[in-house]
Design a protein around this motif. Structure first.
Motif, PDB file in Angstrom:
ATOM      1  N   SER A 465      43.000  11.861  52.301  1.00 28.48           N
ATOM      2  CA  SER A 465      43.366  10.458  52.178  1.00 28.48           C
ATOM      3  C   SER A 465      44.277  10.199  50.987  1.00 28.48           C
ATOM      4  CB  SER A 465      42.117   9.575  52.104  1.00 28.48           C
ATOM      5  OG  SER A 465      41.349   9.930  50.998  1.00 28.48           O
ATOM      6  N   ASN A 467      47.961  11.381  49.230  1.00 25.88           N
ATOM      7  CA  ASN A 467      49.199  12.107  49.481  1.00 25.88           C
ATOM      8  C   ASN A 467      49.290  13.296  48.514  1.00 25.88           C
ATOM      9  OD1 ASN A 467      51.826  12.983  49.752  1.00 25.88           O
ATOM     10  ND2 ASN A 467      52.658  10.934  49.977  1.00 25.88           N
ATOM     11  N   TYR A 483      54.299  -4.395  45.326  1.00 23.21           N
ATOM     12  CA  TYR A 483      53.997  -5.820  45.436  1.00 23.21           C
ATOM     13  C   TYR A 483      54.409  -6.596  44.188  1.00 23.21           C
ATOM     14  CZ  TYR A 483      51.530  -5.322  49.803  1.00 23.21           C
ATOM     15  OH  TYR A 483      51.221  -5.105  51.126  1.00 23.21           O
TER      16      TYR A 483
ATOM     17  N   MET B 190      47.457  11.698  59.150  1.00 19.05           N
ATOM     18  CA  MET B 190      46.649  11.883  57.947  1.00 19.05           C
ATOM     19  C   MET B 190      46.197  10.528  57.414  1.00 19.05           C
ATOM     20  SD  MET B 190      46.491  15.056  57.599  1.00 19.05           S
ATOM     21  CE  MET B 190      46.102  15.686  55.985  1.00 19.05           C
ATOM     22  N   PRO B 191      44.978  10.465  56.890  1.00 18.97           N
ATOM     23  CA  PRO B 191      44.491   9.188  56.358  1.00 18.97           C
ATOM     24  C   PRO B 191      45.384   8.591  55.266  1.00 18.97           C
ATOM     25  CG  PRO B 191      42.677  10.709  56.579  1.00 18.97           C
ATOM     26  CD  PRO B 191      43.922  11.479  56.901  1.00 18.97           C
ATOM     27  N   TYR B 192      46.104   9.418  54.507  1.00 21.80           N
ATOM     28  CA  TYR B 192      46.906   8.802  53.454  1.00 21.80           C
ATOM     29  C   TYR B 192      48.076   8.003  54.020  1.00 21.80           C
ATOM     30  CZ  TYR B 192      49.747  13.168  53.606  1.00 21.80           C
ATOM     31  OH  TYR B 192      50.492  14.245  53.996  1.00 21.80           O
ATOM     32  N   ASP B 194      47.673   6.282  56.854  1.00 17.65           N
ATOM     33  CA  ASP B 194      46.950   5.050  57.206  1.00 17.65           C
ATOM     34  C   ASP B 194      46.765   4.176  55.971  1.00 17.65           C
ATOM     35  OD1 ASP B 194      46.640   5.185  59.884  1.00 17.65           O
ATOM     36  OD2 ASP B 194      44.715   6.228  59.831  1.00 17.65           O
ATOM     37  N   ALA B 195      46.445   4.832  54.847  1.00 14.95           N
ATOM     38  CA  ALA B 195      46.249   4.073  53.616  1.00 14.95           C
ATOM     39  C   ALA B 195      47.543   3.357  53.241  1.00 14.95           C
ATOM     40  CB  ALA B 195      45.805   5.016  52.489  1.00 14.95           C
ATOM     41  N   ARG B 197      49.897   2.417  55.303  1.00 15.28           N
ATOM     42  CA  ARG B 197      50.078   1.308  56.245  1.00 15.28           C
ATOM     43  C   ARG B 197      49.179   0.142  55.865  1.00 15.28           C
ATOM     44  NH1 ARG B 197      51.898   3.824  61.884  1.00 15.28           N
ATOM     45  NH2 ARG B 197      51.592   5.954  61.272  1.00 15.28           N
ATOM     46  N   ALA B 198      47.924   0.490  55.518  1.00 18.17           N
ATOM     47  CA  ALA B 198      46.969  -0.563  55.175  1.00 18.17           C
ATOM     48  C   ALA B 198      47.389  -1.279  53.904  1.00 18.17           C
ATOM     49  CB  ALA B 198      45.570   0.024  54.995  1.00 18.17           C
ATOM     50  N   ALA B 199      48.169  -0.611  53.053  1.00 18.96           N
ATOM     51  CA  ALA B 199      48.639  -1.265  51.838  1.00 18.96           C
ATOM     52  C   ALA B 199      49.872  -2.119  52.131  1.00 18.96           C
ATOM     53  CB  ALA B 199      48.954  -0.227  50.766  1.00 18.96           C
ATOM     54  N   GLY B 200      50.337  -2.077  53.376  1.00 18.92           N
ATOM     55  CA  GLY B 200      51.441  -2.943  53.765  1.00 18.92           C
ATOM     56  C   GLY B 200      52.801  -2.480  53.279  1.00 18.92           C
ATOM     57  N   TYR B 201      52.980  -1.176  53.067  1.00 17.67           N
ATOM     58  CA  TYR B 201      54.295  -0.692  52.653  1.00 17.67           C
ATOM     59  C   TYR B 201      55.271  -0.768  53.823  1.00 17.67           C
ATOM     60  CZ  TYR B 201      51.570   1.310  48.823  1.00 17.67           C
ATOM     61  OH  TYR B 201      50.731   1.500  47.776  1.00 17.67           O
ATOM     62  N   ARG B 209      58.906   8.005  51.232  1.00 24.47           N
ATOM     63  CA  ARG B 209      58.057   8.307  50.081  1.00 24.47           C
ATOM     64  C   ARG B 209      56.823   9.106  50.482  1.00 24.47           C
ATOM     65  NH1 ARG B 209      56.980   9.899  46.071  1.00 24.47           N
ATOM     66  NH2 ARG B 209      56.197   9.003  44.133  1.00 24.47           N
ATOM     67  N   HIS B 210      56.281   8.809  51.647  1.00 29.79           N
ATOM     68  CA  HIS B 210      55.009   9.439  51.988  1.00 29.79           C
ATOM     69  C   HIS B 210      55.127  10.558  53.003  1.00 29.79           C
ATOM     70  CE1 HIS B 210      52.364   6.657  49.754  1.00 29.79           C
ATOM     71  NE2 HIS B 210      53.389   5.856  49.909  1.00 29.79           N
ATOM     72  N   PRO B 213      58.254  13.867  51.796  1.00 29.63           N
ATOM     73  CA  PRO B 213      57.871  14.955  50.879  1.00 29.63           C
ATOM     74  C   PRO B 213      56.891  15.945  51.498  1.00 29.63           C
ATOM     75  CG  PRO B 213      57.697  12.830  49.785  1.00 29.63           C
ATOM     76  CD  PRO B 213      57.913  12.556  51.239  1.00 29.63           C
ATOM     77  N   ASN B 214      56.153  15.499  52.494  1.00 25.31           N
ATOM     78  CA  ASN B 214      55.169  16.386  53.097  1.00 25.31           C
ATOM     79  C   ASN B 214      55.724  17.222  54.246  1.00 25.31           C
ATOM     80  OD1 ASN B 214      52.525  15.979  51.689  1.00 25.31           O
ATOM     81  ND2 ASN B 214      53.120  13.869  52.085  1.00 25.31           N
TER      82      ASN B 214
END
Lengths: 685, 301
Positions: A465, A467, A483, B190-192, B194-195, B197-201, B209-210, B213-214
């Motif tokens: 969870s 990165n 934000y 991967m959950p990160y 989802d995280a 997305r959930a943070a609204g990026y 950014r996410h 790099p992976n």
């Protein structure tokens, strides 16, 4: 050590033990140094006995089992010790001789029933294989025996199952097949490495019951390796507790659970919430992390985490005999046993004042539906025939501000999907979600961005969870930057440090990458990331189930502390009933996409009304052999039906003991039987 | 806040490893990467300032020493026009670097963005992008490049044919896109992510950014492998008269031009340009591998 081994072999002299592990040392050569995974471990297993090896991840419990099977990875080496199976040292056998032992005299059951069966071979083939190889049976003989085995492990309809493939079976069924394979050659010893960890509570109970019965009936000795103290209480005769490559306490199950001698054993038992005890304010927790096995402490290995350590604890220590085959590796064991030293672990913030629960609901979920289309089974390659999975079907609940709603259920019940829809990671198929009185079910764009800030998430797996390419600081600072919460860089660094301190980490850790942290620390980073946006609601999706027992307690306490301090509201999704009970104010029980029962936490555990809730509570293990023995055998039979073809009427009727005809026809309405106690059952009340 | 500090793990107080000078650290952690980097630097220097390195003008024809074997005068010998092969290789490194590096960078980057976007958005967008990639893949590389070169004509900026770069980059795009998409699909669940997305990026932030790099590991492998491919493709196009044309010094051209007629009598005409191409390819591949390991935080101690 030698003396202890001697005393043990004397005690068991009346009959030579089936298995004797003597002063075993195993080490792994890694690029970062030598990891001494097992050091001086000795124990015995008698015929027909159930012996448990309990410990947290990395304590060496699995390594010692794999060594028994001589299945260590190439980098692993036994540097000292013997493993005697009926007097024969397994470590001296040739590869050829060892192959004859494996599967024939000792067999092994692994944790993951999903991956330990070969997906391209039929079930029948896999059960028959050891019979054909080890017992030189003919096809026909092997098939007869396979059918017999299937019956023994409780698989009905064996003939048809023989020609099926692993993917056609549920997890519980697969584990039964694994057990059947293990039993095939009538071994003397079965080693089960976390046999039920990947299974649901009700299935876990069935499998353990089955294993215990088989071992009793067939006289097979069983070594259960687990991190779960609860399951051990009911099924084990003797328990070995491992910590940092050593056995730190061993004895009969009663001794270990009722008169634990070692502070670590004590701590392990207190850091798990228990179903049968009233909910205390805070869990006692073992602080810190297990030592690095490349350079373990010279003295007592638990000393750095022990609240009662003394000067002398830095001296090496061996197992001290306490009589009746009970022994513990602790300098202060005599004080503990005589009652002169009462073991207390810190419980963090003991004054956890209950957060103020508001009157107005923060989150209102009404008639929520989430259906997924999947390709219908048996549909042709070019066919676009679709089947619908009703992952969430007509679910309603509310959460007041400052409250924690626990959402429990077995895998596939839709609890995670509810969380994802609330987070708007998945779109609802029907129903509505209101947040602060505003319908947010179809928010988008600017509104959605504002909503994202207020609803955050903590995931189950602390490994995936975060990165892996970002440092902890970058991960936590990102929302602050995006934000514009803290636009200035310097101030942002300060805020990251503040958030890290808030979750019990250090500001300097912001430089680290996730892989440099332990599981518990990563989970704390995940919590800090969620807090960065200053949310009102946090969806916690199994936030502690991937963590070790002693770390679980720490994280639960942290979440509770944060809630009362920051006035957070939690939707807490979990399968562990004891954890949910500990942290929640109200609990909702889900089964196959529907809420079966929803009530106040104490109410639902004291007086469950729905038969499924009762069965769940029944199946949950309690770490106390007296309580466990007094409990009735587990009633719940069968498996969770496929969500593709849910049963008609009440979805639970196929497994329900009190189901009648009406249950097969009518979907029960959710009724409020007492104030705030909702049940969906025709026969409740 | 202070009340929570007891939950700090005691053994967590180990000292933070100092993050060393990145260049020194790279040299120590990836010695082969450092060697390959030096080769690349030398090539770049030769390409930028050939006049300081090359003993002769690459275009000077010397009929007195046609097909001369390697000697102290002509280290790598001379070709059918008596031109010094060593000098031509030095001058040719500019063409090789510019065309090879630029077209692979262009093609791989576009391919990577398309691949990640395809995986991230899924559904219809994924389908459209992938079908378009399939169309591009249906043409052999050389044919596709030929068509593009023929359609775009020459556009020379600072002595570099931009359209040649584009022509070589286009066939690279679908090949990289497919590989990167496969890697991105597994990152996407991967959950990160989802995280995030959930943070609204924003989608762009999540992609760059996410996710990006992976997927650097497969990206870097494809990128460096295609530098080599691009140099060879440029050679083929030159041979067909659509790339760099005589008398400009280019490795591919040196291999494919009249060298074919003389390789029995003057094997040095093909050996040295061949070695130059291999060395460049080798250096870029090795550098790419080292960079991949170096950039992966999990490989750091």
């Amino acid at each position: 050590m030698e003396a202890v081994v001697q005393s043990h072999s004397r005690a068991a002299q009346s009959s030579v033990p089936l298995l004797a592990v003597e002063d075993l040392h195993v080490q792994f050569e890694t690029s970062r140094g030598i990891v001494r995974a097992v050091q001086g471990v000795s124990y015995t297993v008698n015929r027909g006995e159930v012996v448990a090896i309990v410990g947290e991840s990395g304590c060496g419990k699995s390594v010692s089992a794999l060594t028994m099977m001589r299945l260590l990875a190439k980098t692993g080496r036994v540097t000292k010790g013997r493993i005697l199976l009926e007097g024969r040292n397994l470590l001296d056998l040739s590869d050829e001789e060892m192959r004859a032992v494996r599967g024939h005299e000792i067999s092994m059951i692994f944790q993951e029933p999903m991956t330990s069966l070969n997906p391209v071979l039929s079930i029948g083939m896999q059960i028959m294989e050891p019979l054909l190889i080890h017992l030189k049976m003919t096809e026909e003989q092997a098939q007869v025996r396979a059918l017999e085995l299937m019956q023994q492990v409780g698989i009905t309809d064996g003939k048809r199952r023989l020609s099926q493939y692993p993917h056609q079976l549920s997890g519980g069924m697969r584990q039964r097949v694994m057990i059947a394979i293990g039993l095939a050659c009538k071994p003397k010893l079965i080693i089960a490495d976390e046999p039920t960890t990947a299974l649901d509570v009700t299935i876990q109970a069935q499998i353990l019951e089955l294993m215990k019965n088989l071992s009793r009936e067939l006289g097979i000795a069983l070594v259960i390796i687990t991190h779960n103290l609860g399951i051990v209480a009911r099924y084990a005769d003797r328990v070995n507790v491992m910590y940092a490559a050593n056995i730190i306490e061993k004895g009969s199950a009663d001794d270990i659970f009722l008169k634990p001698a070692h502070p670590y054993t004590n701590g392990l038992m207190r850091s798990v919430p228990r179903l049968d005890e009233p909910r205390g304010t805070k869990l006692q927790t073992i602080e810190g992390l297990p030592p690095d096995l490349r350079m373990p402490p010279a003295g007592c290995r638990f000393a750095p985490r022990c609240p009662h350590r003394l000067e002398k604890c830095s001296q090496p220590i061996e197992l001290i005999d306490l009589g009746a085959e009970h022994s513990a590796r602790c300098h202060r064991v005599n004080e503990i046993m005589s009652g002169a030293l009462k073991i207390e672990f810190p419980s963090g913030d003991t004054v956890a004042s209950q957060a103020q629960i508001g009157d107005k609901p923060l989150l209102e979920v009404s008639n929520l539906k989430k259906h997924f289309g999947v390709k219908a089974a048996g549909a042709g390659f070019f066919s676009s025939e679709m089947a619908t999975v009703r992952a969430v079907d007509d679910v309603s609940f509310t959460i007041a501000k400052g409250e924690t709603l626990g959402l429990v259920g077995e895998s596939g019940c839709g609890k995670t999907t509810v969380g994802r829809v609330v987070l708007r990671l998945d779109e609802a198929t029907g129903g509505s979600i209101k947040f602060n009185g505003v319908d947010v079910t179809h928010h988008s764009g600017r509104n959605m961005r504002d909503l994202r800030r207020k609803i955050q998430v903590i995931f189950q797996d602390p490994y995936s969870s975060l990165n892996p390419r970002m440092t902890v600081g970058e991960i936590i600072a990102e929302p602050l930057k995006v934000y514009g919460i803290v636009p200035e860089k310097k101030a942002r660094l300060d805020r990251v440090g503040e958030l890290l301190t808030q979750v019990g980490l250090f500001a300097y850790m912001s430089e680290r990458y996730p892989h440099e942290l332990s599981g518990g620390q990563r989970q704390r980073v995940g919590i800090a990331r969620a807090l960065a946006l200053e949310p009102e609601l946090i969806v916690c999706d199994e936030p502690v189930s991937a963590l070790d027992v002693s770390i679980q307690g720490q994280v639960i306490n942290l979440l509770e502390g944060l809630q009362s301090r920051l006035g957070l509201t939690f939707l807490f999704i979990a399968h562990d009933l004891a954890v949910v009970r500990h942290i929640s104010d109200r609990v909702a029980v889900m089964y196959l996409g529907k809420i079966m029962e929803l009530a106040d936490r104490d109410e639902i555990y004291r007086a469950p009304l729905h038969p499924y809730t009762k069965a769940l509570l029944d199946a949950a293990p309690i770490p106390d052999p007296r309580v466990e023995r007094a409990r009735a055998p587990r009633a719940l039979r069968g498996e969770i039906p496929s969500p593709l073809t849910p049963p008609s009427g009440c979805v639970f009727h196929t497994r329900c003991s009190i189901a009648t005809d009406i249950c097969k026809q009518d979907v029960p309405k959710v009724r409020e039987l007492k104030t705030g106690h909702l049940v969906a059952c025709h026969h409740a009340g | 806040m202070a009340n929570l500090s007891p939950t700090v793990p005691a053994s967590a107080q180990f000292v933070l490893p100092k993050r060393p000078n990145p260049i020194l650290h790279f040299v120590r952690a990836q010695p082969m990467g450092a060697v390959s980097f030096i080769i690349i630097i030398i090539m770049m220097f030769a390409g930028l300032f050939p006049q300081f390195v090359a003993p002769y003008n690459p275009l000077d024809i010397d009929f007195a020493s046609i097909l001369a074997a390697p000697s102290w005068d002509h280290w790598f010998g001379t070709d059918a026009y008596g031109r010094d092969i060593f000098s031509r290789i030095i001058y040719g490194s500019r063409t090789a670097l510019v065309i090879g590096f630029a077209s692979s960078a262009l093609g791989s980057s576009i391919g990577a963005v398309l691949g990640i976007a395809s995986a991230y958005f899924g559904g219809r967008i994924d389908n459209w992008i992938q079908r378009f990639m399939d169309i591009l893949l249906a043409f052999p590389i050389i044919v596709l490049a030929l068509v593009v070169v023929a359609a775009l004509r020459k556009t020379v900026i600072y002595g570099v044919d931009v359209n040649l770069i584009i022509a070589i980059a286009i066939p690279i795009v679908p090949r990289v896109a497919r590989v990167v998409r496969a890697a991105a699909l597994s990152v996407n669940v991967m959950p990160y992510i989802d995280a995030a997305r959930a943070a609204g990026y924003s989608d762009a932030r999540i992609i760059f950014r996410h996710m990006a790099p992976n997927v650097t590991a497969p990206f870097l492998i494809m990128f460096t492998a295609f530098i080599a491919q691009a140099i060879l493709l440029e050679a083929s196009l030159s041979f067909l008269g659509l790339g760099v044309t005589e008398p400009i010094a280019a490795w591919g051209l040196m291999l494919s031009g009249n060298a074919a007629d003389f390789y029995r009598e003057a094997p040095w005409m093909v050996i040295f340009p061949g070695v130059a191409i291999s060395l460049a390819v080798f250096a870029f591949n090795l550098f790419g591998d080292s960079l991949r390991d170096y950039l992966d935080p999990r490989f750091k101690t």
